[in-house]
Design a protein around this motif. Structure first.
Motif, mmCIF file in Angstrom:
data_model
loop_
_atom_site.group_PDB
_atom_site.id
_atom_site.type_symbol
_atom_site.label_atom_id
_atom_site.label_comp_id
_atom_site.label_asym_id
_atom_site.label_seq_id
_atom_site.Cartn_x
_atom_site.Cartn_y
_atom_site.Cartn_z
ATOM 1 N N GLY A 46 -121.760 29.644 -12.508
ATOM 2 C CA GLY A 46 -120.964 30.446 -13.505
ATOM 3 C C GLY A 46 -119.465 29.734 -12.900
ATOM 4 O O GLY A 46 -118.560 30.792 -12.814
ATOM 5 N N CYS A 47 -118.953 28.673 -12.722
ATOM 6 C CA CYS A 47 -117.764 28.128 -12.267
ATOM 7 C C CYS A 47 -116.598 28.373 -13.050
ATOM 8 O O CYS A 47 -115.448 28.327 -12.624
ATOM 9 C CB CYS A 47 -117.867 26.445 -11.643
ATOM 10 S SG CYS A 47 -118.140 25.577 -13.471
ATOM 11 N N GLY A 48 -116.729 28.725 -14.321
ATOM 12 C CA GLY A 48 -115.589 29.088 -15.166
ATOM 13 C C GLY A 48 -114.398 28.086 -15.344
ATOM 14 O O GLY A 48 -114.801 26.977 -15.583
ATOM 15 N N ARG A 49 -113.324 28.362 -15.117
ATOM 16 C CA ARG A 49 -112.237 27.856 -15.058
ATOM 17 C C ARG A 49 -112.176 26.996 -14.005
ATOM 18 O O ARG A 49 -111.123 25.961 -14.037
ATOM 19 C CB ARG A 49 -110.967 28.611 -15.063
ATOM 20 C CG ARG A 49 -110.799 29.602 -16.315
ATOM 21 C CD ARG A 49 -109.670 30.396 -16.459
ATOM 22 N NE ARG A 49 -109.276 31.198 -15.341
ATOM 23 C CZ ARG A 49 -108.412 32.283 -15.344
ATOM 24 N NH1 ARG A 49 -107.534 32.487 -16.408
ATOM 25 N NH2 ARG A 49 -108.243 32.749 -14.245
ATOM 26 N N GLY A 50 -112.669 26.874 -12.693
ATOM 27 C CA GLY A 50 -112.788 26.012 -11.703
ATOM 28 C C GLY A 50 -112.054 26.464 -10.552
ATOM 29 O O GLY A 50 -111.699 25.251 -9.532
ATOM 30 N N GLU A 51 -111.402 27.461 -10.635
ATOM 31 C CA GLU A 51 -110.540 27.827 -9.430
ATOM 32 C C GLU A 51 -110.957 27.415 -8.045
ATOM 33 O O GLU A 51 -110.387 26.864 -7.064
ATOM 34 C CB GLU A 51 -109.722 29.306 -9.543
ATOM 35 C CG GLU A 51 -109.025 29.366 -10.584
ATOM 36 C CD GLU A 51 -109.582 30.190 -11.748
ATOM 37 O OE1 GLU A 51 -108.851 30.517 -12.646
ATOM 38 O OE2 GLU A 51 -110.970 30.105 -11.837
#
Length: 189
Positions: A46-51
């Motif tokens: 669930g890495c999302g935006r990758g921060e």
């Protein structure tokens, strides 16, 4: 592109509005670096935006992100992050036993039903190498404002997971050393 992705734009906008800026999130995630510094590869579910992937890359830690939100995956790819469009369970199930150093999942466990969560924990334990680490971050319902209000700002949340419950679930699956960090206190709450 189809029913599976009809909410991708809405969810990406929701995170942009309520989660915090990229810089804020990156700063918050730095607390986890000591836990994974010698445990590559790291798989971020669930890495999302990758921060988190960005921080790992800046630190020289090999990592791969998995998500199904096409908009957020495109944002990750624009930053040259290593990501794939996969369901996190399917990804874990495709990995060999004892092949991963660390598994992370920031704000995913509160989105899944219990049976899926147990499968996630079982698969995580299976693919981790001895001495590997799993890190799950979830909203803390012991904080009155989080548990009674802010948790529900995300309409895809299923239910809060108190620390003691998540600790019990991890122990029940075979995880041995469990550390709970109550991070990001909200003094006014």
């Amino acid at each position: 592109s189809g029913d599976a992705h009809q909410l991708d734009a809405l969810y990406a906008a929701l995170e942009d509005r309520f989660r915090g800026s990229r810089d804020e999130i990156k700063e918050r995630f730095k607390v986890y670096l000591p836990y994974v510094k010698d445990l590559a590869p790291v798989i971020d579910l669930g890495c999302g935006r990758g921060e988190w992937l960005e921080i790992l890359g800046e630190t020289g830690i090999p990592a791969r992100g998995v998500d199904t939100n096409l908009i957020q995956l495109e944002q990750c790819r624009a930053r040259s992050l290593n990501v794939s469009d996969e369901d996190f369970l399917a990804h874990l199930q495709s990995l060999d036993d004892a092949s991963v150093g660390a598994i992370t999942g920031f704000h995913i466990v509160e989105h899944v039903p219990l049976k899926t969560l147990l499968t996630l924990l079982n698969e995580a334990l299976r693919v981790l190498r001895p001495g590997g680490v799993v890190i799950f971050e979830t909203p803390n319902p012991e904080n009155v404002l989080v548990g009674s209000n802010y948790f529900y700002m995300d309409p895809t949340h299923r239910h809060p997971l108190p620390s003691e419950l998540l600790e019990f679930l991890l122990q029940s699956r075979g995880f041995e050393v469990i550390e709970i960090l109550n991070l990001h206190p909200w003094d006014s709450a």
